[in-house]
Structure formats: C-alpha cells, structure tokens
Enzyme design. Structure first.
Site, PDB file in Angstrom:
ATOM      1  N   LYS A 142       0.985   1.167  11.782  1.00  0.00           N
ATOM      2  CA  LYS A 142       2.155   1.051  10.896  1.00  0.00           C
ATOM      3  C   LYS A 142       3.145   2.136  11.284  1.00  0.00           C
ATOM      4  O   LYS A 142       2.799   3.319  11.283  1.00  0.00           O
ATOM      5  CB  LYS A 142       1.753   1.216   9.430  1.00  0.00           C
ATOM      6  CG  LYS A 142       1.127  -0.023   8.828  1.00  0.00           C
ATOM      7  CD  LYS A 142       0.945   0.138   7.333  1.00  0.00           C
ATOM      8  CE  LYS A 142       0.333  -1.119   6.732  1.00  0.00           C
ATOM      9  NZ  LYS A 142       0.048  -0.947   5.289  1.00  0.00           N
ATOM     10  N   LYS A 226     -11.334   2.795   8.274  1.00  0.00           N
ATOM     11  CA  LYS A 226      -9.959   2.328   8.522  1.00  0.00           C
ATOM     12  C   LYS A 226      -9.920   1.393   9.722  1.00  0.00           C
ATOM     13  O   LYS A 226      -9.243   0.361   9.702  1.00  0.00           O
ATOM     14  CB  LYS A 226      -9.037   3.532   8.752  1.00  0.00           C
ATOM     15  CG  LYS A 226      -7.622   3.159   9.162  1.00  0.00           C
ATOM     16  CD  LYS A 226      -6.644   3.190   8.032  1.00  0.00           C
ATOM     17  CE  LYS A 226      -5.325   2.512   8.408  1.00  0.00           C
ATOM     18  NZ  LYS A 226      -4.164   3.268   8.058  1.00  0.00           N
ATOM     19  N   GLU A 236      -1.958  -6.956   7.683  1.00  0.00           N
ATOM     20  CA  GLU A 236      -2.073  -6.909   6.216  1.00  0.00           C
ATOM     21  C   GLU A 236      -1.721  -8.238   5.541  1.00  0.00           C
ATOM     22  O   GLU A 236      -0.899  -8.302   4.629  1.00  0.00           O
ATOM     23  CB  GLU A 236      -1.200  -5.771   5.658  1.00  0.00           C
ATOM     24  CG  GLU A 236      -1.647  -5.359   4.260  1.00  0.00           C
ATOM     25  CD  GLU A 236      -0.931  -4.124   3.737  1.00  0.00           C
ATOM     26  OE1 GLU A 236      -0.798  -3.149   4.500  1.00  0.00           O
ATOM     27  OE2 GLU A 236      -0.506  -4.150   2.579  1.00  0.00           O
ATOM     28  N   HIS A 247      -2.403   3.025  -4.807  1.00  0.00           N
ATOM     29  CA  HIS A 247      -1.051   3.257  -4.299  1.00  0.00           C
ATOM     30  C   HIS A 247       0.045   2.637  -5.174  1.00  0.00           C
ATOM     31  O   HIS A 247       1.147   3.169  -5.222  1.00  0.00           O
ATOM     32  CB  HIS A 247      -0.924   2.740  -2.864  1.00  0.00           C
ATOM     33  CG  HIS A 247      -1.568   3.642  -1.849  1.00  0.00           C
ATOM     34  ND1 HIS A 247      -2.920   3.942  -1.868  1.00  0.00           N
ATOM     35  CD2 HIS A 247      -1.055   4.323  -0.784  1.00  0.00           C
ATOM     36  CE1 HIS A 247      -3.199   4.754  -0.858  1.00  0.00           C
ATOM     37  NE2 HIS A 247      -2.091   5.009  -0.182  1.00  0.00           N
ATOM     38  N   HIS A 264       1.995  12.855  -1.806  1.00  0.00           N
ATOM     39  CA  HIS A 264       1.564  11.456  -1.800  1.00  0.00           C
ATOM     40  C   HIS A 264       0.083  11.315  -2.179  1.00  0.00           C
ATOM     41  O   HIS A 264      -0.280  10.497  -3.036  1.00  0.00           O
ATOM     42  CB  HIS A 264       1.834  10.846  -0.418  1.00  0.00           C
ATOM     43  CG  HIS A 264       1.314   9.455  -0.262  1.00  0.00           C
ATOM     44  ND1 HIS A 264       1.837   8.384  -0.954  1.00  0.00           N
ATOM     45  CD2 HIS A 264       0.277   8.967   0.468  1.00  0.00           C
ATOM     46  CE1 HIS A 264       1.162   7.291  -0.651  1.00  0.00           C
ATOM     47  NE2 HIS A 264       0.214   7.610   0.214  1.00  0.00           N
TER      48      HIS A 264
HETATM   49  N1  GLY Z   1      -1.973   3.169   4.896  1.00  0.00           N
HETATM   50  C1  GLY Z   1      -2.458   1.870   4.682  1.00  0.00           C
HETATM   51  C2  GLY Z   1      -2.558   1.063   5.913  1.00  0.00           C
HETATM   52  O1  GLY Z   1      -2.483   1.582   7.001  1.00  0.00           O
HETATM   53  O2  GLY Z   1      -2.688  -0.142   5.825  1.00  0.00           O
END
Ligand code: GLY
Length: 362
Positions: A142, A226, A236, A247, A264
């Site tokens: 991202k 992750k 996503e 979030h 954050h």
């Molecule tokens: N920070 C959330 C993601 O990378 O999807």
C-alpha cells in the site's frame, strides 16, 4: 535466520528480519537493481541511520543517493513526491533503478508512491525503522500520499521487491511512538493467532521494555501474519480488511482531534476496545472474556484505552465518511473470539455511538 516470503506468484518477495541486518542491506538490495539506487528518508532517520545504510550500499558496489524531507505526516504530500521525482531524475533512476523507502510509515508510503509512478513503475524496497512500519506498512504494497480531501486517498498498490528489517532500530524510537506500534502487534494476535496473543500476554513486560529478543519475535510473527493476508487478498477485496480491526473507530478518534492528540497506534488500540464492545452489544462475541484479555494486555503495554471526551454522535458520523465505509454505511471488523474476526456492516448506529461512549471518559 531464514526470510519470510510474501507469496504473490512471480511478484513474491522476501522479508529479511535480523538484528543488525542494516549493515548488510547493500548485499540484500544488490540483486534488485540493474542501475542506480535512490534512498528516500526523512531528515531524522537519515541523520540517525543513514551512514550505516550508505556504507553498506557502497560496500556492495551500489551507486546510490539519498533524498530527504522534513520528518512528519505533513510531508506526505504530492508536493514532496514531486521533489522526490526530481531527485529520481537527478540520481539517474531509470527502469533498471531502485527506490528505497527508509524510515517509518511516511517514508515507506511516500517512497512506494514515488516508485509506483516514476517511469510508470520502478522497483522498490522497504527498510522500515519504526515498529509500526516494521509490523505493518512496509509489507503489503500500500503506497499513498495525503490530499486536502483526505488521508491516503491518492495512492497505488505497488509491492516492494524486498523488505529488510533490523528490529534493533526500534531502540532509537521515542518510547511513546514505540508503544503505539505495539497496538498493531496486539491486533495480529486478536484477529488471527491465539497462540501469538497468549505469547504477548506472557511477555508484555519484555515487549514494553523493548527487550531485543521479544521485539524480534513480535516483529517476525506480525510479519508472518501480515504476509498471509497480503498473499490471500492483495488488493483488499475481502479478508485483508481484517487488518483494519480497531481502525474505523480509531480513524474517527484521530479525525475528531485533527490528528493532533493521538498517535495512530494509540487510536487503533482505543478503537480495538470499542470494536470488542460493539461486538458484545450486537451479540457477535462468542468469547465474553476477550474484551477483558485485550484490555489487560493493552494496559500491560502502557497503551491508552480511553479517548477522552467527545460527542459520540459526531464520532459515529465520522465513521460514515471513513474511506472503508460501504455506500455511506459503517463497516467494522468485529471479534468473535481470539483469532477470529469478521467484517460487519452495522446499521444500528445507536449501538456504534454507545461503543464510542463506552471507550471515552464520562
Ligand atoms: N495496514 C493495513 C493493510 O496493509 O492492509
């Protein structure tokens, strides 16, 4: 130590995690460039860690330059990106070149965006120096800059070719910034891995003290989780949204205080408490002990759990404007039990407001 892999077919990439690895970064980056390298870093990171990275690039025979910008979120703009594209031109970054994001989330997001657009996309590497960037933003592709109409609204998915993480670098972080990063670590345990959550509960003291072995383990486990989400759902469309646990509430709290009061990660930690509360209110919580466990862990990590005073109705309104909202309807990631969450569109805005109120000072 073996590298983790983000499994994306031909675009798969390694995440190297090892104490002291910054001094070998040049060797790890060398296979990812056929030309010059531009390192993009904020001025503070460049001052603290730039010499070690530059020496390792030189030792690997890499022709490199470093472009810097003032530290902080206000630098994450199209104007800074434009300055970095000028630096790409000056450094002679061509289609065989490499752009490196070196620093926290701002450097990584900005450098990734610069790389995604320069010559319609050049290769990119991430060397995060903050806990938040190590466990979240450096992995997954991202990239973005902020615009006057919203944060991260102008961006692209552009995966790095390699991520190099030296967990010892967190020792130079301000303690509050470091602790804020731990909220994202807690998130991974709650959304996906009960064993990792239990490990954090048993090692909270070591984590909050920044003990190197504990930090290295937390970073590695977080990156492993992750990497799974990114490989499963790169852009996503579904399950990657689970990474947004806490979030939607957190963004509303940040926005309501004009991004000035909370870091954050702190807002995410407070938001996770509100999400667990909402799950209970809506009858979705299968393990009634989860909110207590999550709260006790956040306390042990010295993270704030209450958002001060604000109008819950106004905060609920912010959720409807969140960029993850579906056609103006609020979408939340809510826990069922440790390691299991689901994305839920919530129509009952009174329940949302009540969960905001439950996480604020009376
Ligand atoms: N920070 C959330 C993601 O990378 O999807």
């Amino acid at each position: 130590m073996s590298a983790l892999t983000v499994a994306l077919g031909e675009r798969s990439y390694p995440i190297h995690i090892e104490p002291g690895i910054l001094g070998r970064a040049g060797t790890l980056l060398a296979p990812h460039t056929r030309g010059r390298v531009l390192v993009i870093a904020d001025e503070t990171v460049a001052m603290c860690h730039g010499a070690v990275l530059a020496a390792s690039l030189s030792a690997a025979g890499i022709d490199h330059r470093m472009a810097t910008f003032p530290a902080g979120e206000p630098s994450k703009t199209l104007a800074t990106a434009e300055r970095m594209w000028a630096a790409c031109a000056e450094a002679g970054i061509d289609r065989g070149g490499l752009v490196v994001g070196f620093g926290g989330g701002v450097s990584g997001d900005l450098a990734g965006f610069v790389a995604a657009c320069w010559m319609r996309g050049v290769r990119f590497a991430q060397i995060p120096t903050t806990l938040l960037a190590m466990v979240d933003s450096s992995v997954g592709g991202k990239t973005a800059v902020n615009a006057p109409f919203g944060k991260n609204l102008v961006g692209a998915f552009h995966q790095p070719g390699v991520v190099v993480i030296d967990p010892t670098l967190v020792a130079t972080m301000a303690p509050r910034e470091y602790r804020a990063g731990l909220a994202e670590v807690v998130k991974y345990g709650v959304i996906k891995d009960p064993a990792f959550l239990a490990w954090q509960e048993a090692n909270a003291g070591a984590l909050v003290a920044g003990e190197p072995d504990a930090v290295a383990h937390a970073v590695r486990e977080s990156c492993r989780i992750k990497a799974w989400y990114v490989a499963e759902d790169e852009t996503e469309q579904g399950v990657r949204a689970h990474l947004n646990y806490g979030h939607t509430f957190g963004h509303a709290i940040e926005r309501d205080t004009r991004y000035e009061r909370w870091l954050h990660g702190e807002a995410v930690g407070i938001g996770m408490g509100m999400a667990a509360d909402l799950s209970a209110r809506l009858g979705l919580l299968a393990d009634p002990d989860l909110p207590r466990r999550q709260g006790a862990l956040l306390d042990a990590l010295a993270l704030p759990r209450r958002a001060g005073r604000a109008d819950p109705e106004r905060l609920t309104g912010h959720c409807r404007l969140d960029k993850k909202a579906a056609a103006g309807r609020c979408r939340f990631v809510l826990p069922r039990r440790a390691g299991e969450v689901e994305t839920v569109v919530v129509e009952d805005l009174a329940a949302v407001a009540a969960s905001f109120a439950a996480g604020m000072d009376p």
